[in-house]
Each structure stands twice: as C-alpha cells, then as structure tokens.
Scaffold this active site. Structure first.
Site, mmCIF file in Angstrom:
data_model
loop_
_atom_site.group_PDB
_atom_site.id
_atom_site.type_symbol
_atom_site.label_atom_id
_atom_site.label_comp_id
_atom_site.label_asym_id
_atom_site.label_seq_id
_atom_site.Cartn_x
_atom_site.Cartn_y
_atom_site.Cartn_z
ATOM 1 C CE LYS A 1 -3.462 -0.924 -0.566
ATOM 2 N NZ LYS A 1 -3.793 -1.486 -1.917
ATOM 3 C CG HIS B 1 4.336 -6.204 -1.143
ATOM 4 N ND1 HIS B 1 4.583 -4.937 -1.612
ATOM 5 C CD2 HIS B 1 3.060 -6.497 -1.533
ATOM 6 C CE1 HIS B 1 3.511 -4.489 -2.254
ATOM 7 N NE2 HIS B 1 2.581 -5.415 -2.225
ATOM 8 C CB SER C 1 -3.543 2.706 2.324
ATOM 9 O OG SER C 1 -3.736 2.148 1.055
ATOM 10 C CB THR D 1 1.126 7.339 -13.981
ATOM 11 O OG1 THR D 1 1.840 8.572 -14.097
ATOM 12 C CG2 THR D 1 1.695 6.317 -14.940
HETATM 13 P P1 A3P Z 1 -5.150 4.726 -0.715
HETATM 14 O O1 A3P Z 1 -5.714 3.464 -0.156
HETATM 15 O O2 A3P Z 1 -4.629 5.644 0.352
HETATM 16 O O3 A3P Z 1 -6.052 5.417 -1.662
HETATM 17 P P2 A3P Z 1 -0.277 -0.297 -3.638
HETATM 18 O O4 A3P Z 1 -0.280 -0.184 -5.112
HETATM 19 O O5 A3P Z 1 1.074 -0.368 -3.036
HETATM 20 O O6 A3P Z 1 -1.223 -1.359 -3.172
HETATM 21 O O7 A3P Z 1 -0.842 1.103 -3.077
HETATM 22 C C1 A3P Z 1 -2.197 1.462 -3.184
HETATM 23 C C2 A3P Z 1 -2.363 2.886 -2.699
HETATM 24 O O8 A3P Z 1 -1.787 3.764 -3.691
HETATM 25 C C3 A3P Z 1 -3.826 3.285 -2.576
HETATM 26 O O9 A3P Z 1 -3.836 4.310 -1.566
HETATM 27 C C4 A3P Z 1 -4.087 3.863 -3.957
HETATM 28 O O10 A3P Z 1 -5.216 4.698 -4.029
HETATM 29 C C5 A3P Z 1 -2.797 4.655 -4.179
HETATM 30 N N1 A3P Z 1 -2.539 4.931 -5.600
HETATM 31 C C6 A3P Z 1 -2.535 4.074 -6.629
HETATM 32 N N2 A3P Z 1 -2.285 4.710 -7.779
HETATM 33 C C7 A3P Z 1 -2.133 6.020 -7.474
HETATM 34 C C8 A3P Z 1 -1.882 7.197 -8.241
HETATM 35 N N3 A3P Z 1 -1.749 7.156 -9.558
HETATM 36 N N4 A3P Z 1 -1.792 8.372 -7.591
HETATM 37 C C9 A3P Z 1 -1.927 8.438 -6.237
HETATM 38 N N5 A3P Z 1 -2.180 7.352 -5.450
HETATM 39 C C10 A3P Z 1 -2.280 6.157 -6.067
#
Ligand code: A3P
Length: 305
Positions: free
Chosen positions: A61, A120, A150, A239
């Site tokens: 996350k 991870h 998150s 992105t």
């Molecule tokens: P939140 O739950 O705070 O919204 P991972 O990919 O490591 O699982 O992380 C997921 C987190 O990154 C989530 O956070 C998700 O919304 C956020 N995320 C994914 N893509 C993103 C982007 N392009 N910009 C900002 N946050 C992003």
C-alpha cells in the site's frame, strides 16, 4: 455473466466474493506471510534472478501499482496501448505471491527477459540472487500513518489477506508488526540501509504526489532511458490517480478476491487521510512509538501537506 444486467452482475460478484474462504497465514523468520508462500519458501528463496531483471519493492500500500505503471510506460517509451496489453500483475509478476493457482515465481520463470518483477518482501528475505546479480531495484515508501490506513481498508476488501477486525484492533496489529510482510518500521529502514551498498532507487509516495514529473524523470534516468518532454507529460497524465482509477489494467477491478464495493483498490490517493481515521489518543501513542522506532535512521517522511 453474459446477458445479466449490471446490478445482477454486481450482486453475483458480491455473493461469489462472500464465499471465497480467507487465506491462511504463517511465518518465515518471524515475518507473517501467506501460508502458501511459507509452505514453499525454498522455492522463493532459491529464485534465480538475472542481471537485467528490474525489481520494484515496497511495503504493501505504499504506491506499488503507481510505480509499476510508471516503470512500464517508461520502458514502453510512453506507448499507452502497449501498457494496456494486460493487467499490471501479469505484466510484472508478483514474485512471492500465489495468484490463486499460479505462483509468481512460475510466472517470472516463464517470462522472457528483460523482466520487471514486484515484491513486498522485507530486505532480509529477498532471494540472494538479486544481490549476487546486482539487479537494479526501485523501492517505494509511504508515510506510516497513511500506509496503515490504506492497508486497513485493503485488508477489509481483499480475501487474499486476513480480516483486519475493527480499526482499533488493526491499529494494535499494525503497531506490533504482526501484519503480512512484517513491521512497516523494519521494512522501510531495512531497504533504506541497503541502498548504501546496492543500486536501489528509493522513492517516496509523497514526493510522487507533489511532483510526479520530477520522480518520473528520476526513474527514467535510473533505467538509462532518455524520453522527450512530451512523452514524460503523457506518462504523468496516464499515471495520475483519476486515469489509473478508470484503467482496468491498473485498478484490479477484475480480481475476484477484491470487493471494490467495500473499498475500491484505487481508494483516495491522498496525503494525510490518516487524520480522518486516527483518534487523538492513537496519534499521540503513534508519535511516541514512531520516535523510538525511527531513532536509529536518517530516513524521514512527510505525513501531511
Ligand atoms: P489509498 O488506499 O490511500 O487510496 P499499492 O499499489 O502499493 O497497493 O498502493 C495502493 C495505494 O496507492 C492506494 O492508496 C491507492 O489509491 C494509491 N494509488 C494508486 N495509484 C495512485 C496514483 N496514480 N496516484 C496516487 N495514489 C495512487
């Protein structure tokens, strides 16, 4: 689900999701991991990395998927269609994971080079061949408070992870480090230290939020690429949170283990959401423990804007 109305499809998916048994956990060297991973740990540990492998590592996350999509687009010179060739988890195998039947290791072994892989794992559990082959690694870290919030919502919606219990219960579990992939503190500090002796580009979610283009350029340089300004701008746009949220190749919408009605994978994507979740007492307690845990590192995080 052909011929069904949208509501019926949703209802069927919800019912199917409810019937998926939760995955079990066990431990490797004191780190909580999914049971299948623990049972076949030798296979992970003996994975043979190749010198041209690129590894994207993170605590869950922290912005892994975001980093993965940035990397894929840079590698494809900003070719959007090409990056939409498959869901991100198929383009970049999740090394230690069991995607229901196919382990990430098998996926990686079947892939032609150059490969981009995701993990991870905490630094001490990374298969040694990555160090021996001197593979390039990109690590992304996120401030602990937002990372915790998150992770909590992710554990609620994802049957591949243990049920988190109430927020108050989860707060304790997270602080004790008994969550999957271990303690946030040890993870971010371990990888931070390792970058002094290995080619690791250490990124922060918060710097990506504040100035995505600068970070994308940094990643591009680390990968030895040289893209034009307009290509970089295109990557910034594609992105962004809003675009990735709508992109079925990055939003995990078709993963049957995830229930996006409970909490979407692309949830909020902001800095400082922890303020909506932490009680005052939790924040005080967190800050005290944080100081102790982080006393032996030069690593520092931005927790709010
Ligand atoms: P939140 O739950 O705070 O919204 P991972 O990919 O490591 O699982 O992380 C997921 C987190 O990154 C989530 O956070 C998700 O919304 C956020 N995320 C994914 N893509 C993103 C982007 N392009 N910009 C900002 N946050 C992003």
């Amino acid at each position: 689900m052909e011929g069904m109305t949208k509501d019926k499809v949703e209802e069927t998916r919800e019912l199917e999701w409810a019937l998926i048994p939760p995955r079990e956990v066990s431990q490797v060297d004191g780190i909580v991991l999914e049971k299948n991973i623990c049972n076949t740990w030798d296979k992970v540990w003996n994975f043979q990395a190749k010198p041209d492998d690129l590894l994207i590592a993170s605590y869950p996350k922290a912005g892994t998927t975001w980093t993965q999509e940035i990397v894929d687009l840079i590698q494809n010179n900003g070719d959007i269609e090409n990056s939409r060739r498959a869901p991100i988890q198929l383009r970049q195998p999740f090394l230690e994971w069991f995607r229901r039947v196919t382990p990430g290791i098998d996926q990686a072994n079947a892939m032609s080079s150059p490969r981009t892989l995701k993990t991870h794992l905490p630094v001490q559990l990374l298969p040694p061949s990555f160090w021996e082959k001197n593979c390039k690694i990109i690590y992304v870290a996120r401030n602990a408070k937002d990372n915790m919030v998150s992770y909590y919502y992710f554990q609620k919606m994802n049957k591949a992870l243990p049920e988190p219990g109430s927020w108050d219960e989860y707060f304790e579990t997270f602080m004790s480090g008994k969550v999957m992939w271990g303690s946030w503190f040890d993870h971010v500090k371990g990888w931070w230290k390792k970058k002094d002796s290995h080619p690791i580009l250490y990124l922060f979610y918060e710097e990506m939020m504040k100035d995505p283009k600068r970070v994308i350029r940094k990643v591009m340089e680390f990968l030895g690429k040289n893209l034009k300004e307009e290509v970089l701008d295109k990557i910034v746009y594609n992105t962004s949170f809003d675009v990735m949220k709508k992109n079925p190749m990055t939003n995990y919408i078709n993963d049957p283990e995830m229930n996006h009605n409970l909490s979407p994978f692309m949830r909020k994507g902001v800095i400082g959401d922890w303020k909506n979740q932490f009680t005052e007492a939790q924040n005080k307690r967190f800050n005290e423990e944080y100081e102790k845990h982080m006393a032996d590192t030069s690593l520092s995080f931005c927790m709010e804007l």
